[in-house]
Design an enzyme around this catalytic site. Structure first.
Site, PDB file in Angstrom:
ATOM      1  N   HIS A 270      30.713  37.642  34.379  1.00  0.00           N
ATOM      2  CA  HIS A 270      31.123  38.115  33.041  1.00  0.00           C
ATOM      3  C   HIS A 270      29.849  38.312  32.215  1.00  0.00           C
ATOM      4  CE1 HIS A 270      33.606  38.753  29.619  1.00  0.00           C
ATOM      5  NE2 HIS A 270      34.134  37.548  29.441  1.00  0.00           N
ATOM      6  N   HIS A 309      33.586  47.010  37.374  1.00  0.00           N
ATOM      7  CA  HIS A 309      34.373  46.479  36.265  1.00  0.00           C
ATOM      8  C   HIS A 309      35.832  46.430  36.688  1.00  0.00           C
ATOM      9  CE1 HIS A 309      35.870  45.896  32.195  1.00  0.00           C
ATOM     10  NE2 HIS A 309      34.647  45.523  31.916  1.00  0.00           N
ATOM     11  N   ASP A 365      26.327  45.430  30.927  1.00  0.00           N
ATOM     12  CA  ASP A 365      25.227  44.502  31.194  1.00  0.00           C
ATOM     13  C   ASP A 365      24.054  45.124  31.936  1.00  0.00           C
ATOM     14  OD1 ASP A 365      26.449  42.222  30.021  1.00  0.00           O
ATOM     15  OD2 ASP A 365      27.769  42.061  31.752  1.00  0.00           O
TER      16      ASP A 365
HETATM   17  N1  CMC Z   1      28.279  45.168  43.741  1.00  0.00           N
HETATM   18  C1  CMC Z   1      28.757  45.429  44.989  1.00  0.00           C
HETATM   19  N2  CMC Z   1      30.053  45.584  45.300  1.00  0.00           N
HETATM   20  C2  CMC Z   1      30.924  45.469  44.283  1.00  0.00           C
HETATM   21  C3  CMC Z   1      30.511  45.208  42.958  1.00  0.00           C
HETATM   22  C4  CMC Z   1      29.141  45.058  42.718  1.00  0.00           C
HETATM   23  N3  CMC Z   1      28.694  44.800  41.468  1.00  0.00           N
HETATM   24  N4  CMC Z   1      31.595  45.147  42.164  1.00  0.00           N
HETATM   25  C5  CMC Z   1      32.656  45.355  42.946  1.00  0.00           C
HETATM   26  N5  CMC Z   1      32.249  45.561  44.222  1.00  0.00           N
HETATM   27  C6  CMC Z   1      33.106  45.890  45.393  1.00  0.00           C
HETATM   28  C7  CMC Z   1      33.860  44.654  45.865  1.00  0.00           C
HETATM   29  O1  CMC Z   1      33.118  43.961  46.837  1.00  0.00           O
HETATM   30  C8  CMC Z   1      35.113  45.281  46.413  1.00  0.00           C
HETATM   31  O2  CMC Z   1      34.799  45.837  47.654  1.00  0.00           O
HETATM   32  P1  CMC Z   1      35.910  45.855  48.871  1.00  0.00           P
HETATM   33  O3  CMC Z   1      36.970  46.790  48.378  1.00  0.00           O
HETATM   34  O4  CMC Z   1      35.151  46.346  50.056  1.00  0.00           O
HETATM   35  O5  CMC Z   1      36.382  44.436  49.018  1.00  0.00           O
HETATM   36  C9  CMC Z   1      35.399  46.444  45.459  1.00  0.00           C
HETATM   37  O6  CMC Z   1      34.105  46.806  44.935  1.00  0.00           O
HETATM   38  C10 CMC Z   1      36.339  46.102  44.321  1.00  0.00           C
HETATM   39  O7  CMC Z   1      35.771  45.039  43.579  1.00  0.00           O
HETATM   40  P2  CMC Z   1      36.530  43.737  43.089  1.00  0.00           P
HETATM   41  O8  CMC Z   1      35.628  42.561  43.276  1.00  0.00           O
HETATM   42  O9  CMC Z   1      37.902  43.675  43.646  1.00  0.00           O
HETATM   43  O10 CMC Z   1      36.642  44.054  41.547  1.00  0.00           O
HETATM   44  P3  CMC Z   1      37.016  43.041  40.391  1.00  0.00           P
HETATM   45  O11 CMC Z   1      37.760  43.838  39.396  1.00  0.00           O
HETATM   46  O12 CMC Z   1      37.693  41.821  40.930  1.00  0.00           O
HETATM   47  O13 CMC Z   1      35.593  42.574  39.824  1.00  0.00           O
HETATM   48  C11 CMC Z   1      33.579  42.506  38.582  1.00  0.00           C
HETATM   49  C12 CMC Z   1      34.987  43.114  38.701  1.00  0.00           C
HETATM   50  C13 CMC Z   1      32.965  42.954  37.268  1.00  0.00           C
HETATM   51  C14 CMC Z   1      33.680  40.965  38.568  1.00  0.00           C
HETATM   52  C15 CMC Z   1      32.730  42.988  39.792  1.00  0.00           C
HETATM   53  O14 CMC Z   1      32.604  44.388  39.735  1.00  0.00           O
HETATM   54  C16 CMC Z   1      31.355  42.319  39.823  1.00  0.00           C
HETATM   55  O15 CMC Z   1      31.210  41.232  40.376  1.00  0.00           O
HETATM   56  N6  CMC Z   1      30.287  42.987  39.229  1.00  0.00           N
HETATM   57  C17 CMC Z   1      28.979  42.390  39.136  1.00  0.00           C
HETATM   58  C18 CMC Z   1      28.913  41.435  37.955  1.00  0.00           C
HETATM   59  C19 CMC Z   1      28.898  42.172  36.630  1.00  0.00           C
HETATM   60  O16 CMC Z   1      28.149  43.112  36.421  1.00  0.00           O
HETATM   61  N7  CMC Z   1      29.714  41.676  35.682  1.00  0.00           N
HETATM   62  C20 CMC Z   1      29.786  42.226  34.329  1.00  0.00           C
HETATM   63  C21 CMC Z   1      31.113  42.879  34.078  1.00  0.00           C
HETATM   64  S1  CMC Z   1      31.151  43.899  32.598  1.00  0.00           S
HETATM   65  C22 CMC Z   1      30.807  42.912  31.248  1.00  0.00           C
HETATM   66  C23 CMC Z   1      31.471  41.599  31.191  1.00  0.00           C
HETATM   67  O17 CMC Z   1      32.622  41.412  31.533  1.00  0.00           O
HETATM   68  O18 CMC Z   1      30.808  40.669  30.745  1.00  0.00           O
END
Ligand code: CMC
Length: 430
Positions: A270, A309, A365
């Site tokens: 987050h 996201h 971010d």
């Molecule tokens: N790098 C690599 N792969 C990713 C990333 C990433 N940053 N984000 C998502 N994926 C992949 C994930 O592995 C999954 O792949 P597969 O379909 O093969 O299993 C697919 O994309 C869908 O992702 P998800 O994890 O199901 O998506 P989510 O909605 O549960 O997670 C998230 C959202 C923001 C937690 C995630 O994208 C993430 O971990 N990003 C990196 C951390 C980040 O930048 N966070 C800030 C978010 S925005 C501001 C805030 O909220 O503070």
């Protein structure tokens, strides 16, 4: 052809019974499923949705996001217009009260916030209790919770006047506590708030002023901070806002609830992602190392921090504004050398099948940390900067939750999949 109606017809194949569930605002209510039972003593059908991927927990009038199109609006106003033309305190009023303030309302609100920025002197002693290398987010989380003990009347969340007073206090004091946390980690004396400065200028003064009675930040940096606070002000039902609403729903006071929200924000998935982006860029080090890093991401050995996201399946509009802002800041501070790596990493990722297929784009971010670093904030401080802006949104959401007649204490159900009843076995018999 049957007449269209706003309802959903469900047949429970266990019993053959059919139910008609009303659809309102694009949703059916989870409680409707409870009438679907296999016997009189059956509890009724539940809805399973870990991580709330498709569950609306409230009706809200504050923030609208169209994740497919990359649209973000507060009370109907596009984020681009607010970032261009508004100020953070005006956006805070908009979020909390629902409308843009008149000139007089805004002046009165600004005056109130400005004259509530001091904290009790004991808060300084509280912060002094932390080690010199304490994470500033831990200090903010704890000191916001500690503020609750100074305002026992805040516990009466049913009193609108008290609610309003605590919202003003929190907007005013969170930057002071954040700045004190920074000064503590640097071994510098605390700088008291100044009433002659704007909200962002006062914050920068409390952070950076070293013995300059007339300290004023560069106007470009002052405006950049106002815009950064606006861009972080609210983002509907994210993890930390869910914590704010969840804790607030037990009628805990807003200091305690906001401390919980800040705790949720701290996590690297987050608001803690902004600092992780910088650690990642530093680790990558040179443009030549990017392809190797991207390969590791695709093998799921790394996360590309600042990408992806839950809601956006398109470019995060805040990231676009921050990227532009970064160039304005770098004209004053000099270019952050990591910018080159970030831009190249973004370019490669946006062309790569892995990211295209999953609709992964830069989020808020990805570029913000580059600005903070150019302004000489320590990396671990970045989530604190996020929290200052988000305070406005947390408070608006908290108020809306308390005034919403449909809300009750947050209490999800579970699907119990553990052991059925069994007899206790004494230790010497196991
Ligand atoms: N790098 C690599 N792969 C990713 C990333 C990433 N940053 N984000 C998502 N994926 C992949 C994930 O592995 C999954 O792949 P597969 O379909 O093969 O299993 C697919 O994309 C869908 O992702 P998800 O994890 O199901 O998506 P989510 O909605 O549960 O997670 C998230 C959202 C923001 C937690 C995630 O994208 C993430 O971990 N990003 C990196 C951390 C980040 O930048 N966070 C800030 C978010 S925005 C501001 C805030 O909220 O503070």
């Amino acid at each position: 052809m049957a007449e269209r109606s706003d309802s959903l017809t469900v047949t429970d194949n266990r019993t053959g019974k059919t139910f008609e569930l009303p659809i309102k605002d694009g949703a059916v209510t989870g409680m409707e499923f409870r009438q679907m039972k296999t016997s009189e003593d059956d509890f009724g059908l539940m809805v399973y949705d870990p991580a709330f991927k498709n569950t609306a927990a409230c009706r809200s009038e504050i923030t609208y996001i169209d994740g497919e199109k990359g649209v973000l609006e507060h009370r109907g106003y596009p984020i681009e217009q607010l970032a261009e033309e508004s100020s953070f305190l005006e956006v805070a009023q908009l979020l909390i009260n629902g409308e843009l303030p008149s000139k007089e309302e805004h002046a009165a609100f600004t005056q109130e916030v400005t004259t509530h920025t001091f904290v009790h002197e004991n808060m300084k002693k509280f912060i002094e209790g932390f080690r010199y290398d304490a994470n500033p987010m831990s200090m903010l989380i704890s000191s916001v919770a500690a503020l609750s003990s100074f305002y026992p009347e805040a516990g009466d969340v049913s009193d609108p006047a008290s609610r309003r007073a605590q919202m003003i206090r929190l907007l005013a004091k969170v930057p002071t506590l954040a700045a004190f946390a920074y000064r503590h980690t640097q071994g510098l004396p605390y700088v008291y708030p100044r009433n002659d400065l704007s909200y962002p200028a006062n914050f920068l003064s409390m952070v950076f002023n070293i013995n300059e009675p007339d300290y004023k930040p560069h106007p470009v940096l002052e405006r950049a901070f106002d815009v950064l606070f606006i861009l972080h002000a609210d983002h509907e039902q994210n993890c930390s806002t869910t914590a704010m609403r969840g804790v607030g729903s037990s009628h805990a006071d807003p200091y305690t609830a906001l401390s919980a929200a800040a705790s949720a924000l701290y996590g690297p998935l987050h608001g803690g992602a902004n600092r992780m982006v910088l650690y990642m860029l530093e680790r990558i080090g040179t443009k030549d190392n990017i392809p190797n890093f991207v390969e590791k991401v695709k093998k799921k050995e790394e996360l590309l921090m600042g990408f992806g996201h839950r809601v956006y399946r398109n470019y995060d509009p805040r990231a676009r504004i921050i990227k532009k802002l970064a160039h304005q800041v770098f004209e004053i501070t000099g270019v952050n050398p990591l910018l080159e790596i970030a831009v190249e990493l973004e370019r490669i990722a946006l062309e790569d099948e892995y990211f295209v297929e999953r609709k992964l784009y830069p989020n808020v971010d990805f570029y913000s940390g580059l600005i903070y670093q150019a302004m000489k904030f320590p990396i671990d401080f970045y989530p604190v900067l996020f929290a200052i802006g988000r305070t406005a949104g947390w408070l608006a959401q908290w108020r809306e939750m308390l005034e919403d007649k449909e809300q009750k204490i947050a209490r999800p159900r579970q699907l119990y999949v553990g052991n059925s009843t069994r007899d206790y076995v004494p230790m010497d018999k196991r």
